[in-house]
Design a protein around this motif. Structure first.
Motif, PDB file in Angstrom:
ATOM      1  N   ARG A  11       3.101  13.189  -2.733  1.00 23.20           N
ATOM      2  CA  ARG A  11       2.861  13.822  -1.429  1.00 23.20           C
ATOM      3  C   ARG A  11       2.350  12.791  -0.420  1.00 23.20           C
ATOM      4  O   ARG A  11       2.744  12.818   0.751  1.00 23.20           O
ATOM      5  CB  ARG A  11       1.890  14.990  -1.571  1.00 23.20           C
ATOM      6  N   ASP A  12       1.498  11.880  -0.875  1.00 23.09           N
ATOM      7  CA  ASP A  12       1.009  10.812   0.000  1.00 23.09           C
ATOM      8  C   ASP A  12       2.148   9.889   0.432  1.00 23.09           C
ATOM      9  O   ASP A  12       2.231   9.503   1.603  1.00 23.09           O
ATOM     10  CB  ASP A  12      -0.079   9.991  -0.691  1.00 23.09           C
ATOM     11  N   ALA A  13       3.039   9.541  -0.505  1.00 21.23           N
ATOM     12  CA  ALA A  13       4.178   8.678  -0.183  1.00 21.23           C
ATOM     13  C   ALA A  13       5.106   9.365   0.817  1.00 21.23           C
ATOM     14  O   ALA A  13       5.571   8.728   1.776  1.00 21.23           O
ATOM     15  CB  ALA A  13       4.935   8.308  -1.460  1.00 21.23           C
ATOM     16  N   ILE A  14       5.357  10.648   0.610  1.00 22.49           N
ATOM     17  CA  ILE A  14       6.214  11.401   1.530  1.00 22.49           C
ATOM     18  C   ILE A  14       5.605  11.418   2.926  1.00 22.49           C
ATOM     19  O   ILE A  14       6.297  11.165   3.922  1.00 22.49           O
ATOM     20  CB  ILE A  14       6.456  12.831   1.007  1.00 22.49           C
ATOM     21  N   ALA A  15       4.316  11.697   3.014  1.00 21.39           N
ATOM     22  CA  ALA A  15       3.644  11.747   4.317  1.00 21.39           C
ATOM     23  C   ALA A  15       3.649  10.386   5.007  1.00 21.39           C
ATOM     24  O   ALA A  15       3.902  10.287   6.219  1.00 21.39           O
ATOM     25  CB  ALA A  15       2.211  12.253   4.148  1.00 21.39           C
ATOM     26  N   THR A  16       3.400   9.322   4.250  1.00 21.21           N
ATOM     27  CA  THR A  16       3.390   7.972   4.815  1.00 21.21           C
ATOM     28  C   THR A  16       4.782   7.591   5.308  1.00 21.21           C
ATOM     29  O   THR A  16       4.943   7.055   6.414  1.00 21.21           O
ATOM     30  CB  THR A  16       2.892   6.954   3.772  1.00 21.21           C
ATOM     31  N   HIS A  17       5.789   7.868   4.491  1.00 21.76           N
ATOM     32  CA  HIS A  17       7.171   7.566   4.876  1.00 21.76           C
ATOM     33  C   HIS A  17       7.572   8.364   6.116  1.00 21.76           C
ATOM     34  O   HIS A  17       8.169   7.818   7.054  1.00 21.76           O
ATOM     35  CB  HIS A  17       8.126   7.861   3.722  1.00 21.76           C
ATOM     36  N   ALA A  18       7.280   9.653   6.132  1.00 21.94           N
ATOM     37  CA  ALA A  18       7.658  10.499   7.263  1.00 21.94           C
ATOM     38  C   ALA A  18       6.957  10.052   8.547  1.00 21.94           C
ATOM     39  O   ALA A  18       7.582  10.022   9.613  1.00 21.94           O
ATOM     40  CB  ALA A  18       7.341  11.959   6.958  1.00 21.94           C
ATOM     41  N   ALA A  19       5.683   9.704   8.456  1.00 31.86           N
ATOM     42  CA  ALA A  19       4.955   9.229   9.639  1.00 31.86           C
ATOM     43  C   ALA A  19       5.562   7.932  10.164  1.00 31.86           C
ATOM     44  O   ALA A  19       5.719   7.752  11.376  1.00 31.86           O
ATOM     45  CB  ALA A  19       3.477   9.039   9.313  1.00 31.86           C
ATOM     46  N   ALA A  20       5.913   7.027   9.264  1.00 34.15           N
ATOM     47  CA  ALA A  20       6.546   5.762   9.682  1.00 34.15           C
ATOM     48  C   ALA A  20       7.898   6.039  10.321  1.00 34.15           C
ATOM     49  O   ALA A  20       8.238   5.440  11.355  1.00 34.15           O
ATOM     50  CB  ALA A  20       6.693   4.828   8.486  1.00 34.15           C
ATOM     51  N   SER A  21       8.675   6.950   9.749  1.00 38.30           N
ATOM     52  CA  SER A  21       9.979   7.304  10.312  1.00 38.30           C
ATOM     53  C   SER A  21       9.818   7.911  11.702  1.00 38.30           C
ATOM     54  O   SER A  21      10.560   7.565  12.630  1.00 38.30           O
ATOM     55  CB  SER A  21      10.714   8.285   9.397  1.00 38.30           C
ATOM     56  N   ALA A  22       8.861   8.808  11.850  1.00 39.12           N
ATOM     57  CA  ALA A  22       8.627   9.454  13.142  1.00 39.12           C
ATOM     58  C   ALA A  22       8.171   8.453  14.201  1.00 39.12           C
ATOM     59  O   ALA A  22       8.494   8.594  15.380  1.00 39.12           O
ATOM     60  CB  ALA A  22       7.589  10.567  12.992  1.00 39.12           C
ATOM     61  N   ALA A  23       7.429   7.435  13.783  1.00 30.39           N
ATOM     62  CA  ALA A  23       6.915   6.428  14.717  1.00 30.39           C
ATOM     63  C   ALA A  23       7.940   5.326  15.003  1.00 30.39           C
ATOM     64  O   ALA A  23       7.711   4.469  15.848  1.00 30.39           O
ATOM     65  CB  ALA A  23       5.645   5.804  14.143  1.00 30.39           C
ATOM     66  N   GLY A  24       9.058   5.340  14.283  1.00 27.85           N
ATOM     67  CA  GLY A  24      10.063   4.303  14.475  1.00 27.85           C
ATOM     68  C   GLY A  24       9.723   2.990  13.794  1.00 27.85           C
ATOM     69  O   GLY A  24      10.279   1.947  14.118  1.00 27.85           O
TER      70      GLY A  24
END
Length: 131
Positions: A11-24
């Protein structure tokens, strides 16, 4: 009764990846992606990058299929939206990695572009060995 897996680290990896994707932040997002998935990941990331900042991230689903997990994430801002499926696998060193990516924004389901059941079964078996 079977004990549920502790997937806090996933869940932490998913959140970190998604935040990075959203931030570009492509370097941070791609740190999770295996080479065989990099092209489809970059395509999905390019579409996410077209959404005006700030991009909101919503986890729609998380499901276990065999030894892998599928996360379904929605990226939105105003009227713009992308919906992406990520297939995650835990490596021997404990790191969670993305093994496949599918942008399902224009589909009713991730199986919408599969012409028939035989093709769907063949694709599933070729892709992950869990079918």
């Amino acid at each position: 009764m079977k004990k549920l897996d502790d997937i806090t680290d996933l869940r932490d990896a998913i959140a970190t990846h998604a935040a990075a994707s959203a931030a570009g932040d492509s370097a941070a997002a791609e740190a999770f992606v295996l080479p065989q998935a990099i092209e489809t990941h970059r395509h999905a990331a390019a579409e996410i990058a077209r959404i005006a900042r700030p991009v909101e991230v919503e986890t729609l689903a998380l499901a276990k299929i065999g030894f892998q997990y599928i996360s379904k994430i929605r990226f939105t801002n105003g009227g713009a939206m992308r919906r992406v499926l990520y297939r995650w696998r835990k490596e021997a060193d404990g790191k969670w990695v993305i093994v496949s990516v599918e942008d399902t924004t224009g589909k009713r389901s991730s199986w919408s572009d599969i012409p028939d059941l035989a093709a769907a079964v063949a694709q599933a078996r070729a892709g992950n060995g869990n079918a």
